[in-house]
Design an enzyme around this catalytic site. Structure first.
Site, PDB file in Angstrom:
ATOM      1  N   HIS A 103     -12.030  24.691 118.853  1.00  0.00           N
ATOM      2  CA  HIS A 103     -11.203  23.920 119.792  1.00  0.00           C
ATOM      3  C   HIS A 103     -10.445  24.925 120.672  1.00  0.00           C
ATOM      4  O   HIS A 103     -10.062  26.003 120.208  1.00  0.00           O
ATOM      5  CB  HIS A 103     -10.229  23.031 119.009  1.00  0.00           C
ATOM      6  N   GLU A 120      -7.526  25.110 121.517  1.00  0.00           N
ATOM      7  CA  GLU A 120      -6.217  25.519 120.973  1.00  0.00           C
ATOM      8  C   GLU A 120      -6.398  26.595 119.893  1.00  0.00           C
ATOM      9  O   GLU A 120      -5.544  27.461 119.723  1.00  0.00           O
ATOM     10  CB  GLU A 120      -5.458  24.288 120.446  1.00  0.00           C
ATOM     11  N   GLU A 154     -15.057  20.205 126.521  1.00  0.00           N
ATOM     12  CA  GLU A 154     -13.661  19.877 126.788  1.00  0.00           C
ATOM     13  C   GLU A 154     -13.104  20.867 127.813  1.00  0.00           C
ATOM     14  O   GLU A 154     -12.698  21.983 127.443  1.00  0.00           O
ATOM     15  CB  GLU A 154     -12.835  20.002 125.506  1.00  0.00           C
ATOM     16  N   TRP A 184      -6.301  14.413 115.494  1.00  0.00           N
ATOM     17  CA  TRP A 184      -4.849  14.143 115.375  1.00  0.00           C
ATOM     18  C   TRP A 184      -4.011  15.405 115.516  1.00  0.00           C
ATOM     19  O   TRP A 184      -2.783  15.333 115.515  1.00  0.00           O
ATOM     20  CB  TRP A 184      -4.553  13.434 114.038  1.00  0.00           C
ATOM     21  N   LYS A 185      -4.666  16.537 115.569  1.00  0.00           N
ATOM     22  CA  LYS A 185      -3.964  17.827 115.726  1.00  0.00           C
ATOM     23  C   LYS A 185      -2.847  17.966 114.671  1.00  0.00           C
ATOM     24  O   LYS A 185      -2.976  17.442 113.573  1.00  0.00           O
ATOM     25  CB  LYS A 185      -3.433  17.979 117.153  1.00  0.00           C
ATOM     26  N   GLY A 225      -7.833  13.317 121.743  1.00  0.00           N
ATOM     27  CA  GLY A 225      -6.609  13.873 121.164  1.00  0.00           C
ATOM     28  C   GLY A 225      -5.493  12.848 121.211  1.00  0.00           C
ATOM     29  O   GLY A 225      -5.399  11.955 120.368  1.00  0.00           O
ATOM     30  N   GLY A 226      -4.649  12.942 122.237  1.00  0.00           N
ATOM     31  CA  GLY A 226      -3.448  12.111 122.361  1.00  0.00           C
ATOM     32  C   GLY A 226      -3.685  10.632 122.075  1.00  0.00           C
ATOM     33  O   GLY A 226      -2.943  10.030 121.284  1.00  0.00           O
TER      34      GLY A 226
HETATM   35  C1  PEP Z   1      -8.505  17.360 122.313  1.00  0.00           C
HETATM   36  O1  PEP Z   1      -7.525  17.936 121.864  1.00  0.00           O
HETATM   37  O2  PEP Z   1      -9.606  17.577 121.834  1.00  0.00           O
HETATM   38  C2  PEP Z   1      -8.301  16.426 123.414  1.00  0.00           C
HETATM   39  C3  PEP Z   1      -9.346  16.021 124.069  1.00  0.00           C
HETATM   40  O3  PEP Z   1      -6.991  16.054 123.672  1.00  0.00           O
HETATM   41  P1  PEP Z   1      -6.517  14.942 124.729  1.00  0.00           P
HETATM   42  O4  PEP Z   1      -7.375  13.727 124.529  1.00  0.00           O
HETATM   43  O5  PEP Z   1      -5.087  14.695 124.390  1.00  0.00           O
HETATM   44  O6  PEP Z   1      -6.704  15.524 126.087  1.00  0.00           O
END
Ligand code: PEP
Length: 251
Positions: free
Chosen positions: A100, A102, A170, A9-10, A235-236
């Site tokens: 991650h 980020e 990722e 959920w960030k 994520g999203g």
């Molecule tokens: C994530 O942040 O791990 C991710 C995969 O984000 P998204 O699904 O939004 O690309």
């Protein structure tokens, strides 16, 4: 092996929104008990909202579990602003996401940092989801396997086992962009990661390797059916209960 469907959920949501999202996911799981047979589901709210999930999941006695998006590289002590693996475990977290992109990008985390955090997480009984993935320029220059291979080997602590570690591939250029790696590229990279894991750990045939990067209900089935893709880090789409559940159903 059951697929692992993980919702990151960030840094999103108010207390009320977190309650609402958790409640809708819980309702969806309750309405479709077969989900539990096909996948393990875990959510990663922001630190300040983990308590909401803890309270609601415990009350509902749900198979849904929760974890944290990061932990400290050290145990309890004078580390202002940090949250220790000990605290997370004590709070009932099962998993912690580490490295991650980020965190690597905005907090300067290196493979060495990720390795230390994973070792501490393991020592407290947490399962570490270790994230690796190349930048777009690295893929364009053909360096993606060199990058991913060294991130993998340098981020894995000695304590890693199939029970306490999950790898999440990722590609950075696919995170939050709507672009996904093609199923062929995913297949190729996951096969490469599996091979590296087997070289490093004897029984890594059974270590989960997740794909993450713009996974959505409309592409999940294909991605999750790719060999060596043992689940998704989402994520999203995990901020929308219906979308998250649709991805779980696709698994
Ligand atoms: C994530 O942040 O791990 C991710 C995969 O984000 P998204 O699904 O939004 O690309």
């Amino acid at each position: 092996m059951k697929k692992l469907i993980a919702g990151n959920w960030k840094m999103n949501g108010s207390w009320a929104e977190t309650r609402n999202l958790t409640e809708n996911i819980l309702k969806g799981i309750e309405a479709d008990p077969s989900l539990e047979d096909t996948c393990d589901l875990v959510i990663f709210p922001p630190f300040i909202h983990i308590g909401v999930a803890k309270e609601m999941l415990t009350e509902a006695d749900s198979p849904l579990t929760y974890g944290a998006q990061d932990c400290s590289f050290n145990g309890n002590g004078a580390y202002t602003g940090d949250t220790s693996a000990y605290m997370l475990r004590d709070f009932g977290c099962e998993y912690v996401i580490l490295g991650h992109s980020e965190r690597r990008q905005y907090h300067g985390e290196t493979n060495e940092t990720v390795k230390s955090k994973a070792a501490v997480a393991h020592s407290e009984g947490l399962k570490a989801i270790i994230c690796i993935g190349e930048q777009e320029s690295e893929r364009e220059s053909g360096a993606e396997k060199d990058v991913v291979g060294s991130q993998l080997l340098e981020s894995l602590p000695e304590s890693a086992t199939i029970l306490n570690t999950v790898i999440a591939y990722e590609p950075v250029w696919a995170i939050g962009t709507g672009k996904t790696a093609t199923p062929d590229d995913v297949k190729d990279m996951h096969e490469f990661i599996r091979k590296k894991l087997v070289e490093r750990l004897e029984i890594a045939e059974n270590m989960r390797i997740l794909y993450g990067g713009s996974m959505k209900p409309d592409n999940a089935k294909k991605l999750l059916a790719t060999p060596n893709v043992d689940g998704g880090l989402i994520g999203g789409a995990s901020l929308d209960a219906e979308a998250f559940l649709a991805i779980a159903r696709a698994a």
